[in-house]
Write a protein that holds these residues in place. Structure first.
Motif, short mmCIF file in Angstrom:
data_model
loop_
_atom_site.label_atom_id
_atom_site.label_comp_id
_atom_site.label_asym_id
_atom_site.label_seq_id
_atom_site.Cartn_x
_atom_site.Cartn_y
_atom_site.Cartn_z
N LYS A 147 -9.20 -48.91 -78.30
CA LYS A 147 -10.05 -49.51 -77.28
C LYS A 147 -9.95 -48.69 -76.01
N SER A 148 -11.07 -48.48 -75.36
CA SER A 148 -11.06 -47.69 -74.14
C SER A 148 -10.39 -48.47 -73.02
N THR A 149 -10.12 -47.79 -71.93
CA THR A 149 -9.44 -48.38 -70.80
C THR A 149 -10.26 -49.54 -70.25
N GLY A 150 -9.64 -50.69 -70.11
CA GLY A 150 -10.31 -51.85 -69.55
C GLY A 150 -10.41 -51.75 -68.05
N ALA A 151 -11.28 -52.55 -67.47
CA ALA A 151 -11.51 -52.51 -66.03
C ALA A 151 -10.26 -52.92 -65.25
N THR A 152 -9.53 -53.91 -65.73
CA THR A 152 -8.32 -54.36 -65.03
C THR A 152 -7.24 -53.29 -65.08
N LYS A 153 -7.05 -52.70 -66.24
CA LYS A 153 -6.04 -51.66 -66.38
C LYS A 153 -6.38 -50.46 -65.48
N ALA A 154 -7.65 -50.12 -65.45
CA ALA A 154 -8.08 -49.01 -64.61
C ALA A 154 -7.85 -49.33 -63.13
N MET A 155 -8.09 -50.60 -62.75
CA MET A 155 -7.87 -51.01 -61.35
C MET A 155 -6.39 -50.87 -60.99
N HIS A 156 -5.50 -51.26 -61.88
CA HIS A 156 -4.07 -51.13 -61.60
C HIS A 156 -3.67 -49.67 -61.44
N ARG A 157 -4.28 -48.80 -62.23
CA ARG A 157 -4.00 -47.36 -62.07
C ARG A 157 -4.47 -46.86 -60.72
N LEU A 158 -5.64 -47.32 -60.30
CA LEU A 158 -6.15 -46.90 -58.98
C LEU A 158 -5.29 -47.45 -57.86
N LEU A 159 -4.78 -48.66 -58.04
CA LEU A 159 -3.91 -49.26 -57.02
C LEU A 159 -2.61 -48.48 -56.87
N GLN A 160 -2.13 -47.90 -57.97
CA GLN A 160 -0.89 -47.11 -57.92
C GLN A 160 -1.11 -45.74 -57.28
N SER A 161 -2.36 -45.29 -57.27
CA SER A 161 -2.65 -43.99 -56.66
C SER A 161 -2.94 -44.18 -55.17
N ASP A 162 -3.34 -43.11 -54.51
CA ASP A 162 -3.66 -43.18 -53.08
C ASP A 162 -5.16 -43.44 -52.84
N PHE A 163 -5.87 -43.85 -53.88
CA PHE A 163 -7.32 -44.05 -53.79
C PHE A 163 -7.69 -45.10 -52.74
N PHE A 164 -6.93 -46.17 -52.65
CA PHE A 164 -7.27 -47.25 -51.72
C PHE A 164 -6.61 -47.10 -50.35
N ASP A 165 -6.09 -45.91 -50.04
CA ASP A 165 -5.54 -45.68 -48.71
C ASP A 165 -6.66 -45.72 -47.66
N GLN A 166 -7.85 -45.31 -48.04
CA GLN A 166 -9.04 -45.37 -47.18
C GLN A 166 -9.96 -46.46 -47.72
N PRO A 167 -10.70 -47.15 -46.89
CA PRO A 167 -11.60 -48.21 -47.35
C PRO A 167 -12.66 -47.67 -48.32
N LYS A 168 -12.90 -48.42 -49.39
CA LYS A 168 -13.85 -48.01 -50.43
C LYS A 168 -14.81 -49.16 -50.73
N THR A 169 -16.08 -48.83 -50.90
CA THR A 169 -17.07 -49.83 -51.31
C THR A 169 -16.97 -50.04 -52.82
#
Length: 156
Positions: free
Chosen positions: A82-104
């Motif tokens: 099964k491909s990466t789910g939306a929730t799992k992908a969100m947790h990966r993004l939260l662990q990265s620096d992606f949300f250091d700046q505001p994102k739409t």
């Protein structure tokens, strides 16, 4: 032509004559179907058809289950992962620096596509974002310029 073929031909001609005596094609068809059913199933009892069909359905379901279980036990499961789910992908993004700046939400969806090769709709992502806000993982702020919400890591 053998004797059997001649006899069969005469019987079919008699059958055709009898069927053609009915004016309605629907009636002719029904009679022909019933007759053929009787001819081909004359050795079976009336309830055998349903019982046989149920046994076949059970056997095929059971066979599938056994086949799947055996593949899983010997490690040769051929089902696609099964491909990466939306929730799992969100947790990966939260662990990265992606949300250091505001994102739409549109920018988040675009990042999902780039990083995970998944095309999630913004409606699929919005619930996960809202849950992240409620869990104080993200903050949601309204951009004053375009009046859209933006998401940024919450300060712990």
């Amino acid at each position: 032509m053998t004797d059997f073929d001649a006899k069969l031909k005469n019987q079919l001609l008699d059958l055709a004559e009898t069927l053609n005596a009915f004016k309605s094609e629907a009636v002719q068809l029904k009679i022909a179907e019933k007759l053929l059913d009787v001819l081909f199933n004359e050795e079976k009892e009336p309830g055998d058809e349903n019982r046989e069909q149920q046994e076949n359905n059970f056997t095929s379901r059971r066979a599938k289950r056994i086949s799947t279980n055996s593949r899983m036990q010997d490690g040769t499961n051929t089902r696609e992962r099964k491909s990466t789910g939306a929730t799992k992908a969100m947790h990966r993004l939260l662990q990265s620096d992606f949300f250091d700046q505001p994102k739409t939400i549109a920018a988040i969806a675009e990042r999902y596509n780039e990083e995970f090769n998944e095309n999630f709709k913004t409606s699929e992502i919005s619930g996960i974002l809202l849950k992240s806000v409620k869990e104080n993982l993200l903050k949601r702020e309204k951009n004053q310029e375009n009046k859209r919400y933006e998401y940024v890591k919450a300060n712990d």
